[in-house]
Motif scaffolding. Structure first.
Motif, PDB file in Angstrom:
ATOM      1  N   ILE B  53      -0.572  -4.272  -2.265  1.00 41.43           N
ATOM      2  CA  ILE B  53      -1.567  -5.205  -1.730  1.00 41.43           C
ATOM      3  C   ILE B  53      -1.006  -6.634  -1.684  1.00 41.43           C
ATOM      4  O   ILE B  53      -1.233  -7.368  -0.736  1.00 41.43           O
ATOM      5  N   ASN B  54      -0.259  -7.047  -2.730  1.00 39.65           N
ATOM      6  CA  ASN B  54       0.315  -8.401  -2.669  1.00 39.65           C
ATOM      7  C   ASN B  54       1.810  -8.374  -2.351  1.00 39.65           C
ATOM      8  O   ASN B  54       2.515  -9.349  -2.565  1.00 39.65           O
ATOM      9  N   ARG B  55       2.245  -7.266  -1.829  1.00 37.89           N
ATOM     10  CA  ARG B  55       3.634  -7.105  -1.385  1.00 37.89           C
ATOM     11  C   ARG B  55       4.650  -7.363  -2.491  1.00 37.89           C
ATOM     12  O   ARG B  55       5.722  -7.907  -2.247  1.00 37.89           O
ATOM     13  N   MET B  56       4.291  -6.988  -3.711  1.00 42.71           N
ATOM     14  CA  MET B  56       5.279  -7.006  -4.784  1.00 42.71           C
ATOM     15  C   MET B  56       6.130  -5.730  -4.737  1.00 42.71           C
ATOM     16  O   MET B  56       7.227  -5.687  -5.261  1.00 42.71           O
ATOM     17  N   HIS B  57       5.561  -4.691  -4.130  1.00 44.20           N
ATOM     18  CA  HIS B  57       6.273  -3.407  -4.053  1.00 44.20           C
ATOM     19  C   HIS B  57       7.645  -3.582  -3.411  1.00 44.20           C
ATOM     20  O   HIS B  57       8.645  -3.053  -3.873  1.00 44.20           O
ATOM     21  N   GLU B  58       7.684  -4.406  -2.357  1.00 43.89           N
ATOM     22  CA  GLU B  58       8.923  -4.512  -1.571  1.00 43.89           C
ATOM     23  C   GLU B  58      10.009  -5.309  -2.287  1.00 43.89           C
ATOM     24  O   GLU B  58      11.137  -5.387  -1.801  1.00 43.89           O
ATOM     25  N   LEU B  59       9.698  -5.896  -3.448  1.00 46.44           N
ATOM     26  CA  LEU B  59      10.716  -6.657  -4.174  1.00 46.44           C
ATOM     27  C   LEU B  59      11.772  -5.745  -4.781  1.00 46.44           C
ATOM     28  O   LEU B  59      12.859  -6.186  -5.148  1.00 46.44           O
ATOM     29  N   VAL B  60      11.437  -4.469  -4.925  1.00 47.14           N
ATOM     30  CA  VAL B  60      12.433  -3.521  -5.429  1.00 47.14           C
ATOM     31  C   VAL B  60      13.310  -3.089  -4.254  1.00 47.14           C
ATOM     32  O   VAL B  60      12.801  -2.787  -3.171  1.00 47.14           O
ATOM     33  N   ASP B  61      14.626  -3.082  -4.481  1.00 48.02           N
ATOM     34  CA  ASP B  61      15.566  -2.842  -3.381  1.00 48.02           C
ATOM     35  C   ASP B  61      15.285  -1.568  -2.595  1.00 48.02           C
ATOM     36  O   ASP B  61      15.350  -1.557  -1.377  1.00 48.02           O
ATOM     37  N   VAL B  62      14.986  -0.498  -3.318  1.00 52.65           N
ATOM     38  CA  VAL B  62      14.886   0.799  -2.646  1.00 52.65           C
ATOM     39  C   VAL B  62      13.462   1.131  -2.207  1.00 52.65           C
ATOM     40  O   VAL B  62      13.194   2.241  -1.765  1.00 52.65           O
ATOM     41  N   ALA B  63      12.562   0.134  -2.304  1.00 51.47           N
ATOM     42  CA  ALA B  63      11.163   0.412  -1.996  1.00 51.47           C
ATOM     43  C   ALA B  63      10.925   0.412  -0.478  1.00 51.47           C
ATOM     44  O   ALA B  63      11.573  -0.308   0.272  1.00 51.47           O
ATOM     45  N   ARG B  64       9.970   1.256  -0.042  1.00 47.68           N
ATOM     46  CA  ARG B  64       9.619   1.318   1.374  1.00 47.68           C
ATOM     47  C   ARG B  64       8.106   1.475   1.490  1.00 47.68           C
ATOM     48  O   ARG B  64       7.468   2.035   0.596  1.00 47.68           O
ATOM     49  N   PHE B  65       7.566   0.963   2.576  1.00 47.00           N
ATOM     50  CA  PHE B  65       6.116   0.975   2.745  1.00 47.00           C
ATOM     51  C   PHE B  65       5.762   1.367   4.174  1.00 47.00           C
ATOM     52  O   PHE B  65       6.462   1.027   5.119  1.00 47.00           O
ATOM     53  N   GLU B  66       4.671   2.089   4.305  1.00 48.70           N
ATOM     54  CA  GLU B  66       4.128   2.380   5.626  1.00 48.70           C
ATOM     55  C   GLU B  66       2.625   2.297   5.542  1.00 48.70           C
ATOM     56  O   GLU B  66       2.049   2.599   4.512  1.00 48.70           O
ATOM     57  N   GLY B  67       2.001   1.939   6.661  1.00 50.50           N
ATOM     58  CA  GLY B  67       0.550   1.887   6.675  1.00 50.50           C
ATOM     59  C   GLY B  67       0.062   0.494   6.968  1.00 50.50           C
ATOM     60  O   GLY B  67       0.810  -0.356   7.480  1.00 50.50           O
ATOM     61  N   GLU B  68      -1.194   0.240   6.625  1.00 50.60           N
ATOM     62  CA  GLU B  68      -1.812  -1.026   6.983  1.00 50.60           C
ATOM     63  C   GLU B  68      -2.719  -1.459   5.840  1.00 50.60           C
ATOM     64  O   GLU B  68      -3.460  -0.648   5.294  1.00 50.60           O
ATOM     65  N   ILE B  69      -2.605  -2.710   5.462  1.00 47.69           N
ATOM     66  CA  ILE B  69      -3.543  -3.254   4.477  1.00 47.69           C
ATOM     67  C   ILE B  69      -4.119  -4.543   5.052  1.00 47.69           C
ATOM     68  O   ILE B  69      -3.376  -5.473   5.388  1.00 47.69           O
ATOM     69  N   LEU B  70      -5.435  -4.564   5.209  1.00 53.56           N
ATOM     70  CA  LEU B  70      -6.080  -5.759   5.739  1.00 53.56           C
ATOM     71  C   LEU B  70      -6.697  -6.551   4.596  1.00 53.56           C
ATOM     72  O   LEU B  70      -7.409  -5.999   3.756  1.00 53.56           O
ATOM     73  N   LEU B  71      -6.392  -7.841   4.585  1.00 53.66           N
ATOM     74  CA  LEU B  71      -7.061  -8.761   3.663  1.00 53.66           C
ATOM     75  C   LEU B  71      -7.994  -9.582   4.536  1.00 53.66           C
ATOM     76  O   LEU B  71      -7.523 -10.306   5.414  1.00 53.66           O
ATOM     77  N   ASP B  72      -9.298  -9.480   4.308  1.00 52.90           N
ATOM     78  CA  ASP B  72     -10.268  -9.933   5.296  1.00 52.90           C
ATOM     79  C   ASP B  72      -9.897  -9.239   6.611  1.00 52.90           C
ATOM     80  O   ASP B  72      -9.946  -8.042   6.669  1.00 52.90           O
ATOM     81  N   GLU B  73      -9.471  -9.985   7.620  1.00 56.13           N
ATOM     82  CA  GLU B  73      -9.170  -9.280   8.857  1.00 56.13           C
ATOM     83  C   GLU B  73      -7.685  -9.271   9.166  1.00 56.13           C
ATOM     84  O   GLU B  73      -7.258  -8.756  10.190  1.00 56.13           O
ATOM     85  N   GLN B  74      -6.909  -9.834   8.252  1.00 59.55           N
ATOM     86  CA  GLN B  74      -5.489 -10.027   8.548  1.00 59.55           C
ATOM     87  C   GLN B  74      -4.650  -8.909   7.940  1.00 59.55           C
ATOM     88  O   GLN B  74      -4.807  -8.587   6.760  1.00 59.55           O
ATOM     89  N   ASP B  75      -3.751  -8.358   8.742  1.00 60.05           N
ATOM     90  CA  ASP B  75      -2.833  -7.350   8.228  1.00 60.05           C
ATOM     91  C   ASP B  75      -1.781  -8.047   7.363  1.00 60.05           C
ATOM     92  O   ASP B  75      -1.019  -8.878   7.853  1.00 60.05           O
ATOM     93  N   VAL B  76      -1.757  -7.713   6.070  1.00 62.22           N
ATOM     94  CA  VAL B  76      -0.835  -8.427   5.183  1.00 62.22           C
ATOM     95  C   VAL B  76       0.615  -8.048   5.465  1.00 62.22           C
ATOM     96  O   VAL B  76       1.530  -8.729   5.019  1.00 62.22           O
ATOM     97  N   TYR B  77       0.837  -6.981   6.204  1.00 61.07           N
ATOM     98  CA  TYR B  77       2.205  -6.621   6.575  1.00 61.07           C
ATOM     99  C   TYR B  77       2.531  -7.075   7.995  1.00 61.07           C
ATOM    100  O   TYR B  77       3.541  -6.687   8.559  1.00 61.07           O
TER     101      TYR B  77
END
Lengths: 313, 255
Positions: B53-77
């Motif tokens: 949700i706060n994009r801390m996941h991607e701080l790990v080198d081998v981490a990967r993400f797919e999908g969509e997370i909206l904060l209010d109406e904005q896609d955080v990705y």
């Protein structure tokens, strides 16, 4: 999960402790051997100090403190003898300050790069390569300064003499830089990742996380690295003897020739000065002064570290 | 699609560490100004989910993400979103209290504002008092603000970390097992705090402790093997779980 593992390990540790110690002479023997090794290094230190002190006291029975500390000329090997230590001190300080002002920023930046930016593969290649720099014999560095760097410096600054403080100072900086980068990198690497995450979680950028959180948290390690490097620079002999010249000038102009304390000691001890003479004893007086300088610096650093640790480090 | 009752919409959130898929496609709408608890056994992906949700996941080198997370109406990705700025809106409190060891209590509270260059000197004192007040720590530390944050007890350190997060004025507060390193009294103080904070913040709390979820949360989500199994009002989820796996977990059959 890591905590669980750690506490499990701790439990294992405490369980094994009350186990009966292997009885018999074998263990006692090893213990004694280990103790002897520790004692040997202490005895050596005491021996070195005793010789230094003995010869220095004998020096000061012939030369007064005021001749040593209140004169700006150092000519103990000439007919007209002067024993003012300051030219040698200034030579040593000058080259060391130049070295550290090269090594500290370069070393720290390299450490930050390796710890915070470089991937594992880059680090595995760059770190040992940097450490190779520290393994180059100092005599090679000395000639490198004299025949390679000095002419380059002269091309840009014609006032630079053939022997000068600048060239060996810079080369010494390169030599001690891996010491700073390697030890600082260890300290930065040891900063727990939770602190970085805490900063990121507050919306801090990578750079401000590094400079406001990671580097301050690694401060004691960085200071220790710098202390070691400065001591190394002050005690360095070969580079400054070869490229710095042998003229004890009381100056802080890096373009001219200087003589450092170590360079003087070398020039006397490799010559044919008979033992017991005043010329011979000067090297012990200079040696004591050198020892006093590095000792004072280590002492101050220890105090600094202790007080910063008291503030939560 | 976003509605005003919900602060965060997660759609088909998938996350990996290297080849290992942690989240299998999570859909979840997190209500605004409420406390949402996420429970589940170790390794079920609950921490990874909030770190997405706060994009801390991607701080790990081998981490990967797919999908969509909206904060209010904005896609955080979205490509226009700077994760650094996002994290100022979505604060995080971690499992282990992590006050900055070289900073005083006061500087810890102000650290986020200082590091992002937004601190006005004239407001500093007020921010320190307000943030520590919200974290129910002001009374205990007001006379020793200059002392190092590391000198506090574990529970106080964790409340200091909460104060530090609140000082940057986030909209969402993510809490990753914030009480797991604390004793029951310190835990109770943090739980009390949550019921006050929910008036102004959207709170998502990951917890191992099901009693804690029932005490603090309005809604609870149950994660298992990277999937959202059940999500509903906390009272009904614990009394009448719809899914048999939820029931097995909350009755202690596994986990």
């Amino acid at each position: 999960m890591l905590d669980a593992t750690a506490s499990a390990l701790r439990t294992v540790g405490t369980e094994s402790e009350p186990a009966p110690r292997a009885a018999g002479g074998g263990e006692k023997l090893i213990e004694t051997l280990l103790l002897l090794c520790a004692v040997l290094s202490i005895i050596t230190t005491i021996g070195v100090l005793a010789v230094l002190l003995f010869e220095t006291v004998s020096f000061f029975t012939k030369v007064s403190f005021s001749q040593f500390f209140a004169d700006a000329k150092w000519t103990p090997l000439f007919a007209n003898k002067h024993f003012g230590i300051w030219p040698l001190v200034s030579g040593t300080l000058l080259t060391s300050v130049i070295a550290i002002s090269v090594a500290l920023p370069l070393g720290l930046m390299a450490a930050i790069y390796l710890s915070e930016f470089a991937g594992p593969r880059t680090r595995a290649f760059v770190k040992p390569t940097l450490e190779l720099l520290a393994g180059v014999p100092t005599i090679v560095y000395g000639y490198f300064a004299l025949v390679f760097l000095t002419p380059i410096l002269q091309a840009f600054m014609p006032q630079v003499e053939a022997f000068n403080a600048l060239s060996p100072g810079l080369i010494m900086g390169i030599m001690i830089m891996p010491m700073i980068s390697s030890l600082s990198e260890d300290a930065l690497h040891a900063v727990p990742n939770e602190l970085r995450e805490g900063a990121y979680g507050l919306g801090a950028s990578k750079l401000s996380t590094i400079f406001r959180v990671v580097v301050p948290a690694a401060k004691s390690g960085v200071v220790a690295a710098v202390t070691l490097a400065v001591s190394r620079a002050i005690g360095e002999t070969m580079i400054v003897t070869i490229a710095g010249g042998a003229q004890p000038n009381f100056t802080f102009d890096p373009r001219g020739a200087v003589e450092t304390m170590t360079a003087f000691i070398i020039s006397v001890s490799k010559g044919d000065t008979p033992t017991g003479t005043i010329e011979y004893q000067t090297i012990f007086a200079v040696g004591s002064m050198l020892f006093l300088m590095t000792f004072t610096m280590n002492f101050i650093t220890q105090r600094l570290l202790r007080s910063s640790r008291g503030k939560g480090l | 699609m976003a509605d005003s009752a919900h602060k965060i919409h997660a759609r088909q959130v998938k996350a990996w560490f290297a080849d290992k898929q942690i989240l299998q496609g999570v859909d979840m709408a997190i209500p605004k100004n409420q406390v949402t608890a996420i429970i589940g056994p170790s390794g079920c992906g609950k921490s990874t989910f909030i770190r997405c949700i706060n994009r801390m996941h991607e701080l790990v080198d081998v981490a990967r993400f797919e999908g969509e997370i909206l904060l209010d109406e904005q896609d955080v990705y979205g490509s226009d979103v700077d994760p650094v700025l996002l994290r100022r809106r979505v604060g995080m409190v971690f499992q282990k209290p992590n006050p900055f060891p070289t900073m005083s209590i006061r500087d810890n509270v102000l650290a986020g504002l200082k590091m992002t260059g937004r601190l006005k000197k004239s407001e500093a004192d007020a921010i320190v008092e307000r943030s520590l007040g919200k974290a129910a720590l002001w009374g205990e530390v007001k006379d020793r603000l200059k002392e190092p944050g590391g000198g506090l007890s574990g529970g106080q350190q964790q409340r200091l970390c909460i104060a530090r997060s609140l000082a940057v004025d986030p909209e969402v507060l993510l809490m990753d097992e914030p009480c797991s390193a604390l004793d029951p009294i310190a835990t109770a103080r943090i739980e009390d705090l949550l019921s006050d904070l929910r008036q102004n913040y959207t709170i998502v709390i990951v917890t191992h402790n099901m009693q804690q979820a029932t005490r603090v949360s309005d809604k609870t989500a149950f994660f298992l093997h990277g999937e959202l199994i059940e999500f509903g009002e906390t009272d009904s989820l614990f009394t009448h779980p719809a899914d048999s796996r939820t029931e097995d977990y909350i009755t202690g059959k596994f986990g």
